[in-house]
Design a protein around this motif. Structure first.
Motif, PDB file in Angstrom:
ATOM      1  N   GLU A 145       7.222  22.854 -10.977  1.00 35.87           N
ATOM      2  CA  GLU A 145       7.241  21.399 -11.154  1.00 35.87           C
ATOM      3  C   GLU A 145       7.639  21.183 -12.576  1.00 35.87           C
ATOM      4  O   GLU A 145       7.766  20.145 -13.159  1.00 35.87           O
ATOM      5  CB  GLU A 145       5.862  21.014 -10.772  1.00 35.87           C
ATOM      6  CG  GLU A 145       5.238  21.034  -9.687  1.00 35.87           C
ATOM      7  CD  GLU A 145       3.870  20.763  -9.156  1.00 35.87           C
ATOM      8  OE1 GLU A 145       3.190  20.416 -10.408  1.00 35.87           O
ATOM      9  OE2 GLU A 145       3.193  21.124  -8.379  1.00 35.87           O
ATOM     10  N   LEU A 146       7.477  22.242 -13.496  1.00 38.43           N
ATOM     11  CA  LEU A 146       7.814  22.123 -14.890  1.00 38.43           C
ATOM     12  C   LEU A 146       9.170  21.920 -15.358  1.00 38.43           C
ATOM     13  O   LEU A 146      10.009  22.757 -14.752  1.00 38.43           O
ATOM     14  CB  LEU A 146       6.899  23.296 -15.833  1.00 38.43           C
ATOM     15  CG  LEU A 146       5.619  23.387 -15.532  1.00 38.43           C
ATOM     16  CD1 LEU A 146       5.006  24.656 -16.429  1.00 38.43           C
ATOM     17  CD2 LEU A 146       4.817  22.357 -15.768  1.00 38.43           C
ATOM     18  N   PRO A 147       9.374  21.367 -16.525  1.00 42.91           N
ATOM     19  CA  PRO A 147      10.677  21.443 -17.144  1.00 42.91           C
ATOM     20  C   PRO A 147      11.351  22.606 -17.481  1.00 42.91           C
ATOM     21  O   PRO A 147      10.445  23.636 -17.584  1.00 42.91           O
ATOM     22  CB  PRO A 147      10.707  20.421 -18.430  1.00 42.91           C
ATOM     23  CG  PRO A 147       9.379  19.686 -18.045  1.00 42.91           C
ATOM     24  CD  PRO A 147       8.511  20.535 -17.155  1.00 42.91           C
ATOM     25  N   SER A 148      12.410  22.914 -17.641  1.00 44.15           N
ATOM     26  CA  SER A 148      13.265  24.387 -17.829  1.00 44.15           C
ATOM     27  C   SER A 148      12.603  25.094 -18.963  1.00 44.15           C
ATOM     28  O   SER A 148      12.670  26.307 -19.197  1.00 44.15           O
ATOM     29  CB  SER A 148      14.552  24.233 -17.710  1.00 44.15           C
ATOM     30  OG  SER A 148      14.976  23.354 -18.961  1.00 44.15           O
ATOM     31  N   HIS A 149      12.135  24.252 -20.025  1.00 41.53           N
ATOM     32  CA  HIS A 149      11.651  24.973 -21.328  1.00 41.53           C
ATOM     33  C   HIS A 149      10.127  24.961 -21.232  1.00 41.53           C
ATOM     34  O   HIS A 149       9.743  25.470 -22.324  1.00 41.53           O
ATOM     35  CB  HIS A 149      12.352  24.139 -22.639  1.00 41.53           C
ATOM     36  CG  HIS A 149      11.663  22.719 -22.676  1.00 41.53           C
ATOM     37  ND1 HIS A 149      11.866  21.812 -21.794  1.00 41.53           N
ATOM     38  CD2 HIS A 149      10.993  22.096 -23.649  1.00 41.53           C
ATOM     39  CE1 HIS A 149      11.103  20.723 -22.294  1.00 41.53           C
ATOM     40  NE2 HIS A 149      10.682  21.063 -23.297  1.00 41.53           N
ATOM     41  N   VAL A 150       9.459  24.700 -20.231  1.00 40.24           N
ATOM     42  CA  VAL A 150       8.134  24.769 -20.171  1.00 40.24           C
ATOM     43  C   VAL A 150       7.563  25.614 -19.166  1.00 40.24           C
ATOM     44  O   VAL A 150       7.968  25.653 -18.037  1.00 40.24           O
ATOM     45  CB  VAL A 150       7.151  23.365 -20.222  1.00 40.24           C
ATOM     46  CG1 VAL A 150       5.899  23.349 -20.148  1.00 40.24           C
ATOM     47  CG2 VAL A 150       7.912  22.011 -20.919  1.00 40.24           C
ATOM     48  N   ASP A 203       7.053  16.585 -25.309  1.00 42.58           N
ATOM     49  CA  ASP A 203       7.946  15.757 -25.343  1.00 42.58           C
ATOM     50  C   ASP A 203       8.389  15.119 -26.814  1.00 42.58           C
ATOM     51  O   ASP A 203       9.269  15.075 -27.329  1.00 42.58           O
ATOM     52  CB  ASP A 203       8.223  14.621 -24.216  1.00 42.58           C
ATOM     53  CG  ASP A 203       9.409  13.890 -24.082  1.00 42.58           C
ATOM     54  OD1 ASP A 203      10.405  14.559 -24.058  1.00 42.58           O
ATOM     55  OD2 ASP A 203       9.559  12.887 -24.160  1.00 42.58           O
ATOM     56  N   LYS A 204       6.975  14.766 -27.358  1.00 46.37           N
ATOM     57  CA  LYS A 204       7.135  13.990 -28.709  1.00 46.37           C
ATOM     58  C   LYS A 204       7.518  15.477 -29.834  1.00 46.37           C
ATOM     59  O   LYS A 204       8.189  15.076 -30.545  1.00 46.37           O
ATOM     60  CB  LYS A 204       5.595  13.666 -28.733  1.00 46.37           C
ATOM     61  CG  LYS A 204       5.395  12.388 -28.432  1.00 46.37           C
ATOM     62  CD  LYS A 204       4.057  11.801 -28.953  1.00 46.37           C
ATOM     63  CE  LYS A 204       3.949  10.123 -28.544  1.00 46.37           C
ATOM     64  NZ  LYS A 204       2.626   9.744 -29.075  1.00 46.37           N
ATOM     65  N   ILE A 205       6.880  16.428 -29.405  1.00 46.04           N
ATOM     66  CA  ILE A 205       7.188  17.498 -30.582  1.00 46.04           C
ATOM     67  C   ILE A 205       8.686  18.048 -30.309  1.00 46.04           C
ATOM     68  O   ILE A 205       9.117  18.474 -31.507  1.00 46.04           O
ATOM     69  CB  ILE A 205       5.837  18.437 -30.480  1.00 46.04           C
ATOM     70  CG1 ILE A 205       4.795  17.905 -30.949  1.00 46.04           C
ATOM     71  CG2 ILE A 205       6.038  19.592 -31.472  1.00 46.04           C
ATOM     72  CD1 ILE A 205       3.341  18.705 -30.511  1.00 46.04           C
ATOM     73  N   LYS A 206       8.826  18.127 -29.255  1.00 46.78           N
ATOM     74  CA  LYS A 206      10.416  18.835 -29.068  1.00 46.78           C
ATOM     75  C   LYS A 206      10.461  20.190 -29.365  1.00 46.78           C
ATOM     76  O   LYS A 206      11.419  20.537 -30.178  1.00 46.78           O
ATOM     77  CB  LYS A 206      11.370  17.902 -29.428  1.00 46.78           C
ATOM     78  CG  LYS A 206      11.520  16.510 -29.117  1.00 46.78           C
ATOM     79  CD  LYS A 206      12.564  15.599 -29.638  1.00 46.78           C
ATOM     80  CE  LYS A 206      12.410  14.175 -29.018  1.00 46.78           C
ATOM     81  NZ  LYS A 206      12.183  13.846 -27.619  1.00 46.78           N
ATOM     82  N   PRO A 207       9.602  20.939 -28.884  1.00 47.76           N
ATOM     83  CA  PRO A 207       9.721  22.427 -29.437  1.00 47.76           C
ATOM     84  C   PRO A 207      10.848  22.825 -28.487  1.00 47.76           C
ATOM     85  O   PRO A 207      11.439  22.525 -27.305  1.00 47.76           O
ATOM     86  CB  PRO A 207       8.554  23.192 -29.116  1.00 47.76           C
ATOM     87  CG  PRO A 207       8.090  22.337 -27.889  1.00 47.76           C
ATOM     88  CD  PRO A 207       8.558  20.889 -28.063  1.00 47.76           C
ATOM     89  N   LYS A 208      11.588  24.179 -28.792  1.00 45.51           N
ATOM     90  CA  LYS A 208      12.760  24.780 -27.958  1.00 45.51           C
ATOM     91  C   LYS A 208      11.872  25.279 -26.828  1.00 45.51           C
ATOM     92  O   LYS A 208      12.590  25.280 -25.720  1.00 45.51           O
ATOM     93  CB  LYS A 208      13.133  25.956 -28.876  1.00 45.51           C
ATOM     94  CG  LYS A 208      14.001  25.385 -29.761  1.00 45.51           C
ATOM     95  CD  LYS A 208      14.728  26.614 -30.573  1.00 45.51           C
ATOM     96  CE  LYS A 208      15.602  26.312 -31.764  1.00 45.51           C
ATOM     97  NZ  LYS A 208      16.282  27.360 -32.319  1.00 45.51           N
ATOM     98  N   THR A 209      10.802  25.890 -26.759  1.00 46.60           N
ATOM     99  CA  THR A 209       9.950  26.626 -25.614  1.00 46.60           C
ATOM    100  C   THR A 209       8.499  26.196 -25.834  1.00 46.60           C
ATOM    101  O   THR A 209       7.905  26.042 -27.102  1.00 46.60           O
ATOM    102  CB  THR A 209      10.109  28.043 -25.829  1.00 46.60           C
ATOM    103  OG1 THR A 209      11.396  28.558 -25.674  1.00 46.60           O
ATOM    104  CG2 THR A 209       9.514  28.518 -24.435  1.00 46.60           C
ATOM    105  N   ALA A 210       8.082  25.687 -24.823  1.00 49.13           N
ATOM    106  CA  ALA A 210       6.476  25.483 -24.839  1.00 49.13           C
ATOM    107  C   ALA A 210       5.691  26.334 -23.669  1.00 49.13           C
ATOM    108  O   ALA A 210       6.344  26.343 -22.580  1.00 49.13           O
ATOM    109  CB  ALA A 210       6.110  23.945 -24.492  1.00 49.13           C
TER     110      ALA A 210
END
Length: 252
Positions: free
Chosen positions: A236-241, A211-218
């Motif tokens: 359980e993960l956010p849509s970009h993780v 969340d701090k780094i804010k990549p498009k995808t992790a």
């Protein structure tokens, strides 16, 4: 740039010997995790980050080809235990190992025959390329930026290559190092399990760093069997993780 996950497990691998938990008994191949490493193809170069004890098994699916550089994060066995298995790759000439001075000292003590001035026949042909956390370095046309992170009290390295960054075994990092990760598109970061650990991030702590780094995808890596099954955790993960898994390949 093409990145392939060779291993996404912690030091014991998954399944863990002797364990009969849901994860270790899982039939999902994504829950079978060798020790952590990635293979990177970029600008006609083949690079790797770390050289795990499972290196031989990890490389068998690929044709034998020159390794243009191995970036080493730190001296723990699950990240350097495959160095002796670099022997076949010496047919192309020396294999360059990029590492800090402290790590070089540890490897010379552990594997003296690999770094001796006069080597006997059959040992891997290695060249140490010393790097530091505060200076970028080049491998051909590829610029690599080291990232200082802390593995509890042990200072180790992550790496950024263009819009891709890889941080394994991280527990904490300074704000100054976070700045090196601005505008990263793809971030790989370790998440050992859901409960607290002295030297590794939990899943929640990894998500906070993301969340701090804010990549498009992790992508999450270096996971133990205690994190849960791949299928359940991904829900359980956010849509970009995403949870990485062995054999996952992506273009960056």
């Amino acid at each position: 740039m093409k990145v392939r996950f060779l291993g996404t497990g912690t030091s014991t691998g998954v399944p863990q010997i002797g364990c009969r938990c849901e994860v270790c008994n899982s039939a999902d191949p994504r829950d079978r995790r060798l020790r952590t490493s990635v293979r990177i193809e970029i600008d006609d170069k083949m690079l790797m980050i770390d050289c795990s004890p499972d290196f031989r098994q990890q490389m068998l699916p690929f044709p034998l080809e020159k390794i243009d550089g191995i970036l080493l994060t730190h001296e723990h066995y699950d990240h350097v235990g495959g160095i002796d298995d670099l022997r076949p790759f010496s047919v192309f000439g020396p294999v360059d190992l990029y590492m800090e001075q402290r790590l070089e000292k540890a490897l010379r003590e552990r594997l003296p025959y690999c770094f001796a001035e006069y080597k006997y026949s059959g040992v891997p042909n290695l060249i140490v390329r010393r790097i530091s956390a505060d200076k970028d370095f080049q491998i051909g046309t590829v610029t690599v930026t080291p990232i200082r992170v802390m593995h509890y009290s042990l200072p180790i390295l992550g790496f950024r290559i263009r819009n891709f960054a890889y941080l394994t075994d991280i527990k904490t990092m300074e704000e100054t190092e976070l700045k090196k990760l601005e505008d990263v598109d793809t971030l790989v970061v370790s998440a050992l399990r859901k409960t607290e650990h002295i030297s590794h991030q939990t899943l929640d702590q990894a998500l906070k760093i993301i969340d701090k780094i804010k990549p498009k995808t992790a992508y999450l890596t270096h996971m133990s069997h205690e994190i849960g099954t791949h299928a359940k955790v991904e829900e359980e993960l956010p849509s970009h993780v995403f949870l990485a898994y062995d054999g996952l390949e992506m273009s960056v």
